[in-house]
Design an enzyme around this catalytic site. Structure first.
Site, PDB file in Angstrom:
ATOM      1  N   HIS A 191       0.870  -1.017   0.004  1.00  0.00           N
ATOM      2  CA  HIS A 191       0.029  -0.027   0.001  1.00  0.00           C
ATOM      3  C   HIS A 191       1.129   1.105  -0.042  1.00  0.00           C
ATOM      4  O   HIS A 191       0.351   2.201  -0.869  1.00  0.00           O
ATOM      5  CB  HIS A 191      -0.978  -0.079   1.277  1.00  0.00           C
ATOM      6  CG  HIS A 191      -1.819   0.988   1.378  1.00  0.00           C
ATOM      7  ND1 HIS A 191      -3.297   0.947   1.227  1.00  0.00           N
ATOM      8  CD2 HIS A 191      -1.668   2.282   1.650  1.00  0.00           C
ATOM      9  CE1 HIS A 191      -3.826   2.202   1.321  1.00  0.00           C
ATOM     10  NE2 HIS A 191      -2.839   3.112   1.552  1.00  0.00           N
ATOM     11  N   GLU A 192       1.843   1.195   0.922  1.00  0.00           N
ATOM     12  CA  GLU A 192       2.767   2.396   0.839  1.00  0.00           C
ATOM     13  C   GLU A 192       3.598   2.482  -0.286  1.00  0.00           C
ATOM     14  O   GLU A 192       3.866   3.667  -0.691  1.00  0.00           O
ATOM     15  CB  GLU A 192       3.606   2.350   2.066  1.00  0.00           C
ATOM     16  CG  GLU A 192       2.995   2.239   3.526  1.00  0.00           C
ATOM     17  CD  GLU A 192       1.721   3.368   3.578  1.00  0.00           C
ATOM     18  OE1 GLU A 192       2.100   4.431   2.882  1.00  0.00           O
ATOM     19  OE2 GLU A 192       0.747   3.180   4.164  1.00  0.00           O
TER      20      GLU A 192
END
Length: 350
Positions: A191-192
């Site tokens: 996600h990051e």
């Protein structure tokens, strides 16, 4: 490969997206881009976080040379980034989400989040210039229901994430390391990494799956290109290098202190030094940022269609623990098992 800024909205639309009023409870930001030096000398103890549809969220972060930037400057940025994450209850945060032009990601101890521990200025893992070296097979991808702190809290997206990833990165003092993550922590890191290249979870779903007409209109510009990037499973060329490097012992011991087994993980997080296993690692999908001839474009189109079909079938199921028939073209069952109500219980999605 750093994606082009062409994945962002057009220049004509940028002014209308600054401080955009989406609703009574959500107003977008208009953050200025911070250079690494400006971020290091930031006078506040934490950073401001961008709010969609701020154009800054679509700008890919730039890799940094720690030896030139300086370890003290890097530590300053890292400490403020950690404080920002914990103030917002995030298990992970990319500097890019705060408008900082540096490729650095912070991943916190999921156990801290569940226990709602106060920030003591310690712990967590910082990954500078992270790149994925290895991924578990595509057939083992997991379905997650994700939210994001930079998006309206009313919006959630069904996404597919690799179950296991091996990541090459530098720590904040410039040492090169490699770490293997699985389950919730692997999901968080992916996600990051999306944020790091200007990708949001809105890019993992179809335009028709967005929650409002306004969101559909804003996200429509460049959506197909961003979706191609979001769906790609690009890996560093180092993945196919016969020589392998080992993580330092000191970094391994630090990682072991906080990478606990997440609540919805099947196995413990494996952070031991790894070597590429050709039987378990699938070569990367075609990278959509590269120059692509006709045959390449056809292959890319096929993969995107397959992934879209996969996502559509996963959304059509009311029981996400079922095994989905994800692609008729591949004539295989993708063994995707949903293991939580959303993200790990008690841990916010970021």
């Amino acid at each position: 490969v750093t994606p082009s800024n062409s994945f962002a909205v057009s220049e004509d639309d940028l002014s209308s997206l600054k401080n955009f009023v989406y609703g009574d409870n959500w107003i977008g930001t208009s953050l200025s881009l911070l250079s690494p030096q400006e971020a290091a000398t930031w006078q506040q103890p934490s950073y401001d976080m961008g709010r969609w549809p701020d154009p800054i969220l679509r700008r890919p972060a730039t890799a940094i040379d720690i030896s030139k930037f300086g370890m003290e400057n890097m530590k300053s940025v890292a400490n403020k980034l950690r404080k920002t994450a914990r103030e917002n209850g995030a298990v992970g945060l990319a500097a890019q989400q705060c408008g900082i032009d540096v490729s650095i990601i912070f991943v916190d101890d999921p156990k801290r989040i569940k226990k709602k521990q106060k920030d003591d200025g310690e712990g967590g893992l910082f990954l500078v210039n992270p790149t994925i070296l290895e991924r578990s097979p595509e057939v083992d991808m997991k379905v997650w229901r994700e939210e994001c702190l930079v998006l309206p809290p009313s919006f959630t997206a069904t996404v597919l994430r690799d179950n296991i990833v091996t990541v090459q990165y530098n720590n904040i003092v410039g040492e090169s390391n490699k770490i293997k993550l699985r389950g919730e922590v692997a999901r968080c890191l992916q996600h990051e990494l999306d944020h790091d290249r200007g990708i949001l979870i809105t890019d993992h779903v179809e335009i028709d799956d967005l929650e409002s007409g306004a969101m559909k209109k804003i996200e429509a510009v460049g959506h197909d290109d961003r979706m191609a990037l979001a769906y790609s499973r690009f890996m560093s060329e180092e993945s196919f290098d016969n020589s392998s490097s080992s993580s330092s012992q000191s970094e391994t011991s630090v990682a072991r202190d906080f990478l606990v087994q997440p609540a919805n993980a099947v196995d413990d997080v494996d952070i031991s030094p790894t070597q590429t296993d050709d039987t378990n690692v699938k070569k990367a999908d075609i990278d959509p940022t590269l120059v692509c001839e006709d045959a390449c474009k056809e292959e890319r189109k096929k993969r995107i269609q397959e992934r879209r079909a996969m996502m559509q079938q996963s959304r059509s199921s009311t029981q996400r623990s079922e095994v989905f028939e994800l692609s008729k073209q591949r004539a295989k069952l993708y063994g995707t098992e949903y293991q939580g109500a959303s993200c790990a219980p008690g841990i916010p999605c970021i």
